[in-house]
Design a protein around this motif. Structure first.
Motif, PDB file in Angstrom:
ATOM      1  N   ARG A 120       4.337  22.615  18.864  1.00  0.00           N
ATOM      2  CA  ARG A 120       5.419  23.501  18.432  1.00  0.00           C
ATOM      3  C   ARG A 120       6.618  22.708  17.922  1.00  0.00           C
ATOM      4  O   ARG A 120       7.238  23.079  16.918  1.00  0.00           O
ATOM      5  N   LEU A 121       6.952  21.621  18.623  1.00  0.00           N
ATOM      6  CA  LEU A 121       8.204  20.929  18.320  1.00  0.00           C
ATOM      7  C   LEU A 121       8.086  19.929  17.171  1.00  0.00           C
ATOM      8  O   LEU A 121       9.042  19.742  16.416  1.00  0.00           O
ATOM      9  N   ILE A 122       6.938  19.277  17.027  1.00  0.00           N
ATOM     10  CA  ILE A 122       6.797  18.301  15.938  1.00  0.00           C
ATOM     11  C   ILE A 122       6.963  18.960  14.563  1.00  0.00           C
ATOM     12  O   ILE A 122       7.724  18.465  13.725  1.00  0.00           O
ATOM     13  N   PRO A 123       6.284  20.085  14.278  1.00  0.00           N
ATOM     14  CA  PRO A 123       6.518  20.743  12.984  1.00  0.00           C
ATOM     15  C   PRO A 123       7.958  21.204  12.804  1.00  0.00           C
ATOM     16  O   PRO A 123       8.487  21.181  11.683  1.00  0.00           O
ATOM     17  N   ALA A 124       8.605  21.628  13.895  1.00  0.00           N
ATOM     18  CA  ALA A 124      10.001  22.052  13.804  1.00  0.00           C
ATOM     19  C   ALA A 124      10.910  20.880  13.435  1.00  0.00           C
ATOM     20  O   ALA A 124      11.831  21.014  12.625  1.00  0.00           O
ATOM     21  N   MET A 125      10.652  19.717  14.037  1.00  0.00           N
ATOM     22  CA  MET A 125      11.429  18.520  13.699  1.00  0.00           C
ATOM     23  C   MET A 125      11.242  18.157  12.220  1.00  0.00           C
ATOM     24  O   MET A 125      12.210  17.823  11.522  1.00  0.00           O
ATOM     25  N   GLU A 126      10.007  18.222  11.767  1.00  0.00           N
ATOM     26  CA  GLU A 126       9.735  17.865  10.372  1.00  0.00           C
ATOM     27  C   GLU A 126      10.403  18.837   9.410  1.00  0.00           C
ATOM     28  O   GLU A 126      10.962  18.434   8.391  1.00  0.00           O
ATOM     29  N   LYS A 127      10.364  20.122   9.738  1.00  0.00           N
ATOM     30  CA  LYS A 127      11.021  21.127   8.891  1.00  0.00           C
ATOM     31  C   LYS A 127      12.524  20.869   8.821  1.00  0.00           C
ATOM     32  O   LYS A 127      13.143  20.996   7.758  1.00  0.00           O
ATOM     33  N   ALA A 128      13.112  20.488   9.962  1.00  0.00           N
ATOM     34  CA  ALA A 128      14.551  20.201  10.003  1.00  0.00           C
ATOM     35  C   ALA A 128      14.898  19.012   9.108  1.00  0.00           C
ATOM     36  O   ALA A 128      15.904  19.027   8.403  1.00  0.00           O
ATOM     37  N   LEU A 129      14.062  17.994   9.130  1.00  0.00           N
ATOM     38  CA  LEU A 129      14.337  16.797   8.330  1.00  0.00           C
ATOM     39  C   LEU A 129      14.052  17.034   6.850  1.00  0.00           C
ATOM     40  O   LEU A 129      14.663  16.402   5.982  1.00  0.00           O
ATOM     41  N   GLU A 130      13.123  17.934   6.546  1.00  0.00           N
ATOM     42  CA  GLU A 130      12.798  18.235   5.154  1.00  0.00           C
ATOM     43  C   GLU A 130      13.884  19.071   4.475  1.00  0.00           C
ATOM     44  O   GLU A 130      14.001  19.064   3.245  1.00  0.00           O
TER      45      GLU A 130
END
Length: 340
Positions: free
Chosen positions: A99-109
């Motif tokens: 759940r959190l890894i994709p959220a982190m990536e979306k935030a950085l993108e």
């Protein structure tokens, strides 16, 4: 018209008068009766459709609001992105790597994000989930070139600190609890109790050590050594990650640093476990320079109402099996947690 004809017409009108009065009573209404009837017919057609659409909207809101077209817009204004890592780090929990890894990536993108802050309030948990997030953060730092910080609130211990060690900087409140760099595996033994109660345990296995951690069997010295080696290996990986992430800022020649002790924020600062005191807002304003905060934390998984309210034989059976599976997992899996 003659007098006789006039009298006849008057007689006929008097006969019609009661019928006219009756008709007026039956059909009495206002000028709004027509529109009201039309509105009622319209409601009968529209309300069911509105009800269905409302249920669909509700289901989206409680599962993933970002699927709504007006919620999934790209944040283009300059801001500091953050993701919450909260609770035990376990598969299926809020603090799940999937759940959190994709959220982190979306935030950085996001075009407007200047940095990412992982806001931590967790006692730790699974070493696998923790390591996956640690490695993802390392990769994101290199791929996106944006700073990634972590801020610890009430507690950032064990597996949660493991994740924080991968960020560019760790900050905490003066009352935060930090550290617990160790591994734990705990269970119970009921062998003497079974003997006193006269209960016989019947276990059938294929493989001499398949039941090595069965709480109803005594643990042999060989199995104890084997399990301690597993814990030591996991602990060594944890220590390597912390040293890799924190580098030279860690205190040298501190025998208790990796002993599993938990520290207050000032002690953690003196040991090099954190970089300073701060909060999410202070990091955004002082380190990042973008005071606007945008939350990229995925919504909590919605488990519906039936799981909490429905009572049935099948539901009770599933709950018992699920609980026993979780107990087995907690007893037989090494944990990076500040609590047993």
């Amino acid at each position: 018209m003659s007098d006789q004809q006039a009298m006849e017409l008057s007689k006929q009108l008097r006969k019609l008068e009661p019928k006219l009065d009756h008709w007026l009573k039956v059909n009495r209404g206002s000028i709004w009766d027509g529109p009201a009837k039309l509105l009622a017919q319209f409601a009968k057609l529209v309300l069911p459709v509105t009800y269905v659409l409302g249920l669909l909207l509700f289901s989206v809101l409680v599962t993933d609001p970002t699927k709504l077209p007006w919620m999934d817009k790209e944040e283009t204004e300059e801001h500091t992105a953050y993701v919450d890592l909260k609770g035990a780090i376990l598969t299926g929990n809020e603090a799940d790597a999937d759940r959190l890894i994709p959220a982190m990536e979306k935030a950085l993108e996001a075009e407007g994000s200047e940095a990412l802050v992982v806001r931590i309030n967790s006692p730790g948990g699974s070493p696998v989930q923790s390591d996956r997030m640690y490695q993802a953060i390392q990769e994101f730092r290199e791929e996106y070139g944006k700073p990634i910080y972590s801020v610890i609130e009430d507690i950032g211990a064990s597996g949660a600190y493991y994740v924080a060690a991968g960020t560019d900087g760790i900050y905490a409140n003066r009352s935060s609890m930090i550290g617990s760099i160790g591994v734990i595996s705990s269970s119970f033994g009921f062998t003497e109790l079974m003997d006193k109660l006269g209960v016989e345990r019947r276990t059938f296995t294929a493989g001499d050590n398949k039941d090595m951690l069965d709480p109803f069997h005594k643990v042999s010295p060989a199995i104890e050594d084997h399990w301690n080696n597993i814990l030591a290996s996991t602990h060594e990986t944890f220590i390597e990650r912390v040293k890799e992430g924190r580098g030279d800022v860690l205190a040298e020649n501190e025998p208790d640093l990796f002993s599993g002790l938990i520290w207050d924020a000032q002690s953690a600062l003196d040991l090099g476990l954190i970089d300073g005191m701060g909060s999410l807002r202070s990091i955004a304003s002082e380190l990042v320079g973008a005071e606007e905060l945008v939350d990229y934390t995925p919504p909590k998984p919605f488990k519906g109402f039936s799981g909490g309210l429905g009572i049935s034989a099948e539901g009770i059976e599933q709950a018992m099996v699920g609980s026993f599976s979780r107990i087995q997992e907690s007893l037989f899996t090494p944990s990076l947690s500040a609590t047993p």
